[in-house]
Design a protein around this motif. Structure first.
Motif, PDB file in Angstrom:
ATOM      1  N   CYS A   1       7.104  11.965  -8.956  1.00  0.00           N
ATOM      2  CA  CYS A   1       6.414  13.123  -8.356  1.00  0.00           C
ATOM      3  C   CYS A   1       7.355  14.322  -8.261  1.00  0.00           C
ATOM      4  O   CYS A   1       6.949  15.461  -8.514  1.00  0.00           O
ATOM      5  CB  CYS A   1       5.874  12.773  -6.977  1.00  0.00           C
ATOM      6  SG  CYS A   1       4.495  11.631  -7.022  1.00  0.00           S
TER       7      CYS A   1
ATOM      8  N   TYR B   1       9.962  14.989 -10.218  1.00  0.00           N
ATOM      9  CA  TYR B   1      10.157  15.548 -11.564  1.00  0.00           C
ATOM     10  C   TYR B   1       8.979  16.449 -11.921  1.00  0.00           C
ATOM     11  O   TYR B   1       9.155  17.551 -12.437  1.00  0.00           O
ATOM     12  CB  TYR B   1      10.260  14.452 -12.624  1.00  0.00           C
ATOM     13  CG  TYR B   1      11.370  13.451 -12.447  1.00  0.00           C
ATOM     14  CD1 TYR B   1      12.639  13.815 -12.028  1.00  0.00           C
ATOM     15  CD2 TYR B   1      11.148  12.108 -12.724  1.00  0.00           C
ATOM     16  CE1 TYR B   1      13.651  12.882 -11.888  1.00  0.00           C
ATOM     17  CE2 TYR B   1      12.154  11.163 -12.591  1.00  0.00           C
ATOM     18  CZ  TYR B   1      13.398  11.557 -12.169  1.00  0.00           C
ATOM     19  OH  TYR B   1      14.396  10.625 -12.032  1.00  0.00           O
ATOM     20  N   ARG B   2       7.781  15.953 -11.663  1.00  0.00           N
ATOM     21  CA  ARG B   2       6.570  16.715 -11.980  1.00  0.00           C
ATOM     22  C   ARG B   2       6.584  18.057 -11.239  1.00  0.00           C
ATOM     23  O   ARG B   2       6.335  19.109 -11.832  1.00  0.00           O
ATOM     24  CB  ARG B   2       5.322  15.922 -11.621  1.00  0.00           C
ATOM     25  CG  ARG B   2       4.032  16.665 -11.926  1.00  0.00           C
ATOM     26  CD  ARG B   2       2.790  15.857 -11.613  1.00  0.00           C
ATOM     27  NE  ARG B   2       2.618  14.821 -12.624  1.00  0.00           N
ATOM     28  CZ  ARG B   2       2.564  13.517 -12.369  1.00  0.00           C
ATOM     29  NH1 ARG B   2       2.647  13.064 -11.146  1.00  0.00           N
ATOM     30  NH2 ARG B   2       2.415  12.650 -13.340  1.00  0.00           N
ATOM     31  N   ASN B   3       6.906  18.036  -9.960  1.00  0.00           N
ATOM     32  CA  ASN B   3       6.925  19.265  -9.170  1.00  0.00           C
ATOM     33  C   ASN B   3       8.033  20.216  -9.609  1.00  0.00           C
ATOM     34  O   ASN B   3       7.822  21.431  -9.673  1.00  0.00           O
ATOM     35  CB  ASN B   3       7.077  18.941  -7.683  1.00  0.00           C
ATOM     36  CG  ASN B   3       5.852  18.269  -7.122  1.00  0.00           C
ATOM     37  OD1 ASN B   3       4.748  18.408  -7.647  1.00  0.00           O
ATOM     38  ND2 ASN B   3       6.040  17.509  -6.048  1.00  0.00           N
TER      39      ASN B   3
ATOM     40  N   ALA C   1       6.939  21.763 -13.021  1.00  0.00           N
ATOM     41  CA  ALA C   1       5.572  22.285 -13.126  1.00  0.00           C
ATOM     42  C   ALA C   1       5.532  23.769 -13.465  1.00  0.00           C
ATOM     43  O   ALA C   1       4.604  24.227 -14.133  1.00  0.00           O
ATOM     44  CB  ALA C   1       4.806  22.022 -11.829  1.00  0.00           C
TER      45      ALA C   1
ATOM     46  N   VAL D   1       5.750  17.805 -20.509  1.00  0.00           N
ATOM     47  CA  VAL D   1       6.450  16.712 -19.840  1.00  0.00           C
ATOM     48  C   VAL D   1       5.549  15.485 -19.800  1.00  0.00           C
ATOM     49  O   VAL D   1       4.441  15.539 -19.281  1.00  0.00           O
ATOM     50  CB  VAL D   1       6.849  17.108 -18.398  1.00  0.00           C
ATOM     51  CG1 VAL D   1       7.563  15.955 -17.714  1.00  0.00           C
ATOM     52  CG2 VAL D   1       7.707  18.367 -18.399  1.00  0.00           C
ATOM     53  N   ASP D   2       6.041  14.390 -20.358  1.00  0.00           N
ATOM     54  CA  ASP D   2       5.351  13.104 -20.258  1.00  0.00           C
ATOM     55  C   ASP D   2       6.168  12.222 -19.323  1.00  0.00           C
ATOM     56  O   ASP D   2       7.391  12.114 -19.456  1.00  0.00           O
ATOM     57  CB  ASP D   2       5.231  12.431 -21.626  1.00  0.00           C
ATOM     58  CG  ASP D   2       4.273  13.174 -22.552  1.00  0.00           C
ATOM     59  OD1 ASP D   2       3.367  13.863 -22.046  1.00  0.00           O
ATOM     60  OD2 ASP D   2       4.445  13.062 -23.779  1.00  0.00           O
ATOM     61  N   LEU D   3       5.476  11.595 -18.384  1.00  0.00           N
ATOM     62  CA  LEU D   3       6.129  10.735 -17.398  1.00  0.00           C
ATOM     63  C   LEU D   3       5.672   9.296 -17.577  1.00  0.00           C
ATOM     64  O   LEU D   3       4.475   9.040 -17.714  1.00  0.00           O
ATOM     65  CB  LEU D   3       5.788  11.213 -15.982  1.00  0.00           C
ATOM     66  CG  LEU D   3       6.237  12.634 -15.640  1.00  0.00           C
ATOM     67  CD1 LEU D   3       5.572  13.112 -14.360  1.00  0.00           C
ATOM     68  CD2 LEU D   3       7.750  12.685 -15.509  1.00  0.00           C
TER      69      LEU D   3
END
Length: 133
Positions: free
Chosen positions: A18, A20-22, A25, A32-34
């Motif tokens: 979460c 990394y995503r934030n 963003a 970005v692939d998680l």
């Protein structure tokens, strides 16, 4: 780079996923692939070409770790830079990652998240992080 770079981040810590995503963003030019498991990472690596990858060394999967993902990615895309990440940051662990082909290593310490976006851009463009002087 003339295209929007695509990166793969594999970490089984959902809090960090979460984060990394934030953190990334706002970067609309970055795809970005998680992945939270080696299985997800393999599926994504089969479907896409990555400009950089970030693998947690110690994944919860008993059969596969970040070094296994590194080897798999480099079988089909040896030029893709990979940053290994771990809370184990002793010289033996770091040396093992670099010997297996990692471009770099990031210690998951208290400074890890604040510097992560910068690390992404440095891995994508190594010359951008250098300062004259």
């Amino acid at each position: 780079m003339n295209h929007s770079p695509r990166i793969l981040i594999t970490d089984d810590d959902l809090f960090l996923v979460c984060a990394y995503r934030n953190l990334l963003a706002r970067d609309v030019d970055l795809k970005v692939d998680l992945a939270t498991s080696p299985k997800q990472a393999h599926e994504l690596m089969s479907a896409h070409h990555y400009d950089a990858a970030f693998f947690d060394l110690e994944l919860a999967d008993p059969n596969e770790n970040g070094l296994d993902l590194l080897s798999c990615l480099h079988e089909t895309s040896p030029e893709t830079p990979v940053l290994m990440m771990s809370s184990k940051d002793d010289s033996l662990t770091i040396g093992r990652c670099l010997a297996r082909g990692a471009t770099g290593f990031a210690s998951k310490n208290e400074n890890f998240l604040p510097g992560f976006a910068h690390a992404v851009h440095r891995l994508l463009d190594p010359g951008a992080g250098r300062q004259a002087g």
